[in-house]
Design a protein around this motif. Structure first.
Motif, mmCIF file in Angstrom:
data_model
loop_
_atom_site.group_PDB
_atom_site.id
_atom_site.type_symbol
_atom_site.label_atom_id
_atom_site.label_comp_id
_atom_site.label_asym_id
_atom_site.label_seq_id
_atom_site.Cartn_x
_atom_site.Cartn_y
_atom_site.Cartn_z
ATOM 1 N N MET A 1 9.806 -2.664 -1.306
ATOM 2 C CA MET A 1 9.280 -2.750 -2.667
ATOM 3 C C MET A 1 10.265 -2.084 -3.615
ATOM 4 N N ASP B 2 14.504 9.713 8.622
ATOM 5 C CA ASP B 2 13.529 8.701 9.020
ATOM 6 C C ASP B 2 14.073 7.963 10.243
ATOM 7 N N LEU B 304 6.959 9.900 -1.050
ATOM 8 C CA LEU B 304 8.197 9.247 -0.595
ATOM 9 C C LEU B 304 9.146 8.980 -1.747
ATOM 10 N N ASP B 308 12.810 10.502 -2.270
ATOM 11 C CA ASP B 308 13.936 9.570 -2.382
ATOM 12 C C ASP B 308 14.872 9.981 -3.519
ATOM 13 N N GLU B 313 15.009 10.461 3.097
ATOM 14 C CA GLU B 313 14.263 9.304 3.566
ATOM 15 C C GLU B 313 13.100 9.753 4.445
ATOM 16 N N ALA B 314 11.956 9.134 4.249
ATOM 17 C CA ALA B 314 10.791 9.499 5.059
ATOM 18 C C ALA B 314 9.847 8.320 5.093
ATOM 19 N N SER C 30 11.373 -0.096 4.926
ATOM 20 C CA SER C 30 11.175 1.213 4.313
ATOM 21 C C SER C 30 11.229 1.094 2.802
ATOM 22 N N ILE C 31 10.768 2.151 2.106
ATOM 23 C CA ILE C 31 10.680 1.983 0.655
ATOM 24 C C ILE C 31 11.751 2.757 -0.102
ATOM 25 N N TYR C 32 12.596 3.490 0.600
ATOM 26 C CA TYR C 32 13.553 4.317 -0.127
ATOM 27 C C TYR C 32 14.841 3.550 -0.466
ATOM 28 N N TYR C 33 15.653 4.244 -1.249
ATOM 29 C CA TYR C 33 16.852 3.637 -1.817
ATOM 30 C C TYR C 33 17.756 2.996 -0.763
ATOM 31 N N LEU C 34 18.017 3.751 0.298
ATOM 32 C CA LEU C 34 18.949 3.265 1.323
ATOM 33 C C LEU C 34 18.572 1.874 1.833
#
Ligand SMILES: Cc1ncc(COP(=O)(O)O)c(C=O)c1O
Ligand SMILES: Cc1ncc(COP(=O)(O)O)c(C=O)c1O
Ligand code: FES
Ligand code: FES
Lengths: 146, 386, 386
Positions: A1, B2, B304, B308, B313-314, C30-34
């Protein structure tokens, strides 16, 4: 997302967080199922929303939507605030991911519920506002196209 | 932080994979000289994987990942033993690769028992044994849980399965690379693994099938993998899995000691510095790198996103990150109410993480949790109540 | 010269894949930047694949290869439409990924019609239309054959399928990268492809599923690929497929012209220089790089071994290379008697092959065929007969 920069800005630096003591209208809405809760406080003078604050327990999009919603109604008349839809909130945030549109519904509902509270407390009638519209279970029943 | 979601391919692994993309690219099914390199490479990888889990080389079948291995194990046994029985036992905290496969089978005439787990995420051996019926054909219990890190009593499950003559599969996707595994000693009949959880590449995994176990194919076609799993082999990927698993086990003791120390340090310090938190999973029987904590009054996705911002990362089991309306089935199964599951956070440590990084994360967590709690209407109420 | 078996990963393709192994290694879920890098990369690959075959982006689903795509198409439709009907139409010359899947379904209550082909390997549109029954749910005909290179009348098959309201799948593993494809114009509902046939990596493919077509999953689990194909995405592999397909189609005309010329030159010269040979497949409706020829009185495996001595890679449909006792089902289906099919040789040209290489292969072939024939009792007999 992926959230827009505007969403992230409002999430990290939310405007109007907090409470208003002796608020003229307070609205709390939530989805009992996913557990998100949004609480909106209004100060209203002469039909104008002079101050607004919120507290939200929810995702990034819920927090950003609350923040944006407070900005959109601050200084506006009750009737103008009544025109604010979840779509308007989402658009003002440069869009929300489809699966997150329901979070903006929470913002729309919180405003209306706070106005309803104001209407009840003061006896001021607000057109288009109906106690029966707050079926919390319906909040997430938004059709999302894949 | 993560690493339970995925890991980068280690340099040593990538180096060993490289020649198989463009140089030794022959199709292992061909008979000419060039394809010998591919055949030998696959053979070597098979040997490495087998050795690690104390299996025989010809008991290892390569797949397109952990999910495919899980699907194959469950559907392959179900299809093969359909005439013998239609009952499968699994647990409520399995990965979706197992759960959704079981649900699919339920729609197709199978009956599935989903075992409960206790507050730590442990199944009950008693309940397991009581659930076995005459028509039970398969028990599938994960080796270690991907969210809360709990390690199940695999050897004991294996004994019970063997005693009742039921096939035992374990989804060891989170365990392989992190825990010692001996399929013989543990009476495991089938075991799934995935390379990208152990510093190998994505899109490759393996299924161990004990000699003598008959299983239908999931993917039909060419005669690859001794006629059991068709499709041109992902040679570089398979080479990567072989190298990654060998590396992981050559360093297992030292990495485990380091990770367990970091993990416990992290858990203790979060508990000390942040009020109203709850550790999820088992205090000791947990994956070396797994930290899973619920922070009351806040929601996981916002946690999260905030992390971020600091490039931390998690992952979370909150309803808002799940894409569905419900929080993680694992957190619900260990008995957490929705609103507490909502504030869950999983940090999974990797072999390169340092104490400094852990301290940094804890510092940031303290700030973030406080900020989000100040915004939360629930926190407010609770503080008033006090 | 065995590019139909597999191809090396092109440098441009590998270059584009590399960052996704160890640098941008985030899990797309996953939802983070990376993990954004992975998401964007997959999205771009999907767009490239879609554009090439004139599909929409959300009609492309990535798989672990061509075989998985074929299995998914057939089993996914069969399982979904089981209540509507149980009849499937395919051809006798499909790849084993289709044939063995159909045979598996036959064991599970489905009825399969295997269409005949003519001496060139072409199905008959008439026979196809006559085979459609009320309970027909799927037609699966390959775009181009992997052994003899024959290109089937896909557009016409698509029209017939559409007219009778039957779903049409085509195994285009050999066609993608070599032939122009337009799924809309050709009325294709499902189409399988595989990266390693077009200078992309092994272990990754895709299935095109036309919008509106409902299909059950083959691999259940996480919500990847819009809930249709579970499993952590093979990000570098998917990137590789995207790049490879884009390259192939940006050079399609020029490569086709070159390959067709080389191919026809090779066929003509073999026919001129070696007696008693037979061209298999269609003289013109064939894959640009495909040469398939039977040499009487000799056996394919010994031909391959001899060519291998000169580092010439090739393939054969002989019984001795098939691992079973029968020669290739494709050669039998076009009506070749066993003893002729036995001496079959497939040479498949690639974009880097030159006229010099072709001349070299022909020279060697002349010598080898002569040598093997001298050894052959059949040849001897035949010469006596003359
Ligand atoms: C026509 C055809 N279909 C399917 C396949 C299988 O594809 P993959 O090797 O990617 O599993 C191949 C190649 O082996 C093929 O030529
Ligand atoms: C316990 C468990 N099983 C199965 C899987 C699926 O493996 P893969 O990502 O290789 O499809 C995962 C990881 O996502 C997992 O953690
Ligand atoms: S508040 Fe739950 S998804 Fe936005
Ligand atoms: S003669 Fe040896 S396999 Fe045919």
């Amino acid at each position: 997302m992926m959230y827009s920069e505007k969403v992230m800005d409002h999430f990290m630096n939310p405007r109007n967080v907090g409470e208003i003591e002796n608020a003229d209208g307070v609205g709390e809405v939530g989805n009992p199922k996913c557990g998100d809760i949004m609480k909106m406080y209004l100060k209203i003078e002469n039909g104008i929303i002079t101050d607004v604050k919120f507290k939200t327990f929810g995702c990034g999009s819920a927090i950003a939507s609350s923040s944006m919603a407070t900005e959109l109604i601050k200084g506006k008349s009750i009737q103008e605030a009544m025109q604010i839809t979840n779509k308007a909130v989402a658009e003002a945030l440069d869009g929300l991911p489809p699966v997150k549109m329901h979070c903006s519904v929470l913002a729309e509902q919180a405003i209306r519920k706070a106005l309803l509270d104001y209407s009840k407390k003061t006896g001021v009638k607000i057109e288009g506002l109906d106690e029966n519209e707050f079926h919390e279970d319906d909040l997430h029943e938004i059709e999302v196209e894949d | 932080m993560d690493h339970a979601a995925t890991t980068p391919v280690r340099k040593e692994v990538l180096d060993e994979m490289m020649p198989y993309f463009s140089e030794y690219y022959g199709n292992p099914s061909s008979i000419y000289y060039l394809s010998n390199f591919s055949k030998i490479a696959i053979d070597k990888a098979r040997e490495r994987v087998a050795k690690t889990i104390n299996a025989e080389k010809n008991e290892i079948y390569f797949t397109g990942g952990g999910t495919e291995a899980d699907n194959w194990a469950i559907k392959g046994i179900a299809s093969k033993l359909r005439d013998k029985g239609n009952h499968i036992i699994t647990s409520k905290i399995e990965h979706h690769a197992i759960l959704h496969t079981c649900e699919y089978l339920e729609k197709n005439g199978f009956e599935v028992t989903y075992l409960n787990v206790d507050e730590y995420g442990m199944i009950s051996l008693d309940e397991l044994e009581r659930s076995i019926k005459d028509n039970t054909i398969l028990i599938s219990i994960m080796f270690a849980n991907n969210e809360i890190g709990t390690i199940e009593p695999i050897k004991e499950i294996g004994s019970i399965a063997r005693k009742h003559n039921v096939i035992f599969h374990t989804d060891a996707v989170q365990a392989v690379g992190s825990l010692p595994i001996d399929v013989k000693d543990m009476n495991i009949d089938l075991l799934s693994m995935s390379a990208h959880k152990l510093y190998g590449p994505k899109g490759v995994g393996a299924l161990y099938v004990r000699k003598g176990i008959k299983i239908d194919s999931l993917i039909h076609g060419g005669a690859q993998e001794k006629n059991k799993r068709a499709g041109t082999e992902n040679v570089p990927g398979i080479v990567g899995l072989g190298k990654a698993i060998e590396l992981a086990y050559s360093e297992l003791e030292e990495n485990t000691a380091k990770l367990v120390e970091l993990r416990d340090y992290m858990i203790k310090n979060i508990q000390n510095r942040i009020p109203e938190v709850r550790l999820n999973g088992h205090p000791t029987k947990r994956l070396p790198g797994n930290v899973n904590i619920c922070f009351r009054y806040i929601e996981g996705e916002s946690l999260l996103l905030s992390l971020d911002m600091y490039k931390i990362e998690a992952s979370s089991g909150s309803a808002c990150t799940s894409g569905s309306l419900d929080p993680s089935h694992v957190l619900l199964a260990i008995g957490l109410p929705h609103e507490i599951a909502h504030g869950s956070l999983r940090l999974s440590l990797g072999i390169k993480n340092t104490k400094e990084e852990v301290d940094f994360v804890i510092d940031k967590l303290v700030t973030i949790v406080d900020r989000l709690r100040q915004m939360s209407p629930l926190y407010e109420k609770n503080q008033e109540g006090k």
